[in-house]
Each structure stands twice: as structure tokens, then as C-alpha cells.
Write an enzyme that holds these catalytic residues in place. Sequence first.
Site, PDB file in Angstrom:
ATOM      1  N   ALA A 133       0.822  -1.210   0.000  1.00  0.00           N
ATOM      2  CA  ALA A 133       0.000   0.000   0.000  1.00  0.00           C
ATOM      3  C   ALA A 133       0.856   1.261   0.000  1.00  0.00           C
ATOM      4  CB  ALA A 133      -0.929  -0.014   1.209  1.00  0.00           C
ATOM      5  N   LYS A 184       0.903 -17.219   0.556  1.00  0.00           N
ATOM      6  CA  LYS A 184       2.133 -16.418   0.580  1.00  0.00           C
ATOM      7  C   LYS A 184       2.305 -15.689   1.908  1.00  0.00           C
ATOM      8  CE  LYS A 184       0.274 -12.114   0.020  1.00  0.00           C
ATOM      9  NZ  LYS A 184       0.663 -10.802   0.581  1.00  0.00           N
ATOM     10  N   ARG A 248       3.685  -7.034   7.006  1.00  0.00           N
ATOM     11  CA  ARG A 248       3.407  -7.254   8.435  1.00  0.00           C
ATOM     12  C   ARG A 248       3.579  -8.735   8.790  1.00  0.00           C
ATOM     13  NH1 ARG A 248      -2.771  -5.316   7.711  1.00  0.00           N
ATOM     14  NH2 ARG A 248      -1.598  -3.672   6.728  1.00  0.00           N
ATOM     15  N   ASN A 249       3.372  -9.638   7.837  1.00  0.00           N
ATOM     16  CA  ASN A 249       3.560 -11.061   8.091  1.00  0.00           C
ATOM     17  C   ASN A 249       5.042 -11.379   8.331  1.00  0.00           C
ATOM     18  OD1 ASN A 249       0.787 -12.425   7.464  1.00  0.00           O
ATOM     19  ND2 ASN A 249       1.087 -10.960   5.810  1.00  0.00           N
TER      20      ASN A 249
END
Length: 324
Positions: A133, A184, A248-249
Amino acid sequence: MKKSLAIIGAGAWGSALAIALSEKFEKIFLITKDKANTKGLGNQHETLSVPFNSNISIGNSFEVIEESQAVLIATPSSSFNSVLKNLSPHVKSKPIAWVTKGFDPDNGQLLHESFSKKFPSHHPCAISGPTFAAEIVEKKPAAIVVASQDKMTRDFWAETIQTSNLRAYTNSDIVGVQVGGSVKNILAIAAGIANGLGFGANTQAALITRGLAEMTRLGEALGADKVTFQGLSGMGDLVLTCSDDLSRNRRFGKELANNIPTDKALKNINATVEGFKALELVIMIANNHQIEMPICEQVLAVTEGRTTPREAVNELLLRKPSEE
């Protein structure tokens, strides 16, 4: 310039798309979760460097959908069904697509299957691919894939989503595109763990490659075309999410590598970690289809506290040699 578009979900991705697409629409209706969320959002999303344009209207009412030409869902998968329920009285025959990634946690199905039950007369459309983003609002070039079994639907949304900086491709394999977009995120957690443990480029290359094999096996078992996983929603999104801390993962995985408990690690990220939410469901689906997903299984074991990050890596390395 088109008249109006409704985007449901004012997280980073929904907000970024509102900003990016505001150059193509006279009006963007950005629909938030509730009044408190609307007020807290203000004039700029906290994780984005670009403020909202003046033609973006922010609110929590679904009634604005009746003034919109089309609807784009950008909420987490955990909210997908509730959004469809709220959407139903207002949407009529308007085109609907989503950038939501993951399986439906309510029934274990892919999102297009849940969508078709509630909107049988619509052609489902999933939009996915390697896009952060923060980079989209900064107008850094990117590519995305629009998936639908109906050509008119995917062509409509490809034209809608494409901007001067975001290139859209189309794909008829909606199953494969969604599987890639979900799995993913789990593999990115594994990449974060490896990075947090201090492992290098060799490890990351092996993890991405073998992770792609896991993703492809599951996708094929669910009816996807294996070629899809060589594209933007497969390899492309996997490389992006595993390689950069904008994910963030991946950041969640790095927290786990430091032996931080799962609940505290989630609080530290302070955002939806879709890979964690998808973990149990993906492993259950894989087991039901007798598909081996050893990397994903070890990530689950780490998050459940059944093994340490370093023990998980050792377990993967000590597996019996096999053909690639």
C-alpha cells in the site's frame, strides 16, 4: 473520468486504493468499520505518507453504494461475510470485486465460493498480486492481477484498477490467484523467522522456492492451474512479501524469531496478520487433501508454542532427502 466507486474497508490497502483511484473517479466513497473508525482516520491513514484527496468521502454508511458504479471490498477475510451481508440490500446489479486475501474462516472455502452463495447472479472477481500500500500511494510502478472466470468482469475491473502507475493483468484462474494470495502470507512469516534468526540469502532463496512448491501443490489440489503460481499472484506476491519488512507477516515472523509469544507479537505488529489468521485453516485443508506443507506446518507449530523457531528450522533441514 468515471463517476463514483465505493471501497469497503479503510485499512492501509483500502485507503491506498482510494487515493490511487481518486484520479480516475469524480467521487470515491471509502466505507469504514464504524463511526469511531471514521473519526480516527481523519485526513490521512497513519501508515501512509499521502493524505486523502478532496474527492474521497469517508464514512461508515453502506447507503452510498447506491450512488456508486461499482464496489471494491478491501477488508480482512475475517470480515468478508459480514460485509457481503451488509452489502446485499444496496448493491443490486453493480459489479463487485475484492482485494481481500485468504480463505473464508467461517466455512473453509475460497472467498469466491462464499461470494457466489450470496450473489449467485454476479460473476466473482478477485484482485491480487505483489503490491504494498505504501508504495502504491507514492506512485511507484507496480503490477496486479484481476481474476474472474468471466471475461467481461475481469476486463471491467482491470480497466477500473489500472492507473498510470499500476499495471493490471487478467487471469481466468480465480482459484489459483486466491490460493497464492493466502498461502504467501504464511510463507512470509517463515521468511521473517529465518531473517530474525540471522540466516542469509541462501536460506531465503530456498524458503521462497520450496514455499512456492507447497503453494502450488495445494492450489492444484483445489483445481488451480499450476502456471498461475509462476505469475504475479504466486511467485510475484511471494517474493515481495517474503523479502521486505513492509510486510506485516514478515515482521510478525521476526518477532517470533526473538522468542516473543504469539499474542504479544501480534500486539507489537498492531495490524491484521493475515498469515496467522489463515494458518490453521490452510493446514486443515491441506491435510484433507493429503498435501504436504512442511514449512507452513512448522510455522503453525511455532505460533502454537509446540516448538521454537530454531527447532522448526532444524526439523525442516533434517527431513528425508527427496526429489525436487
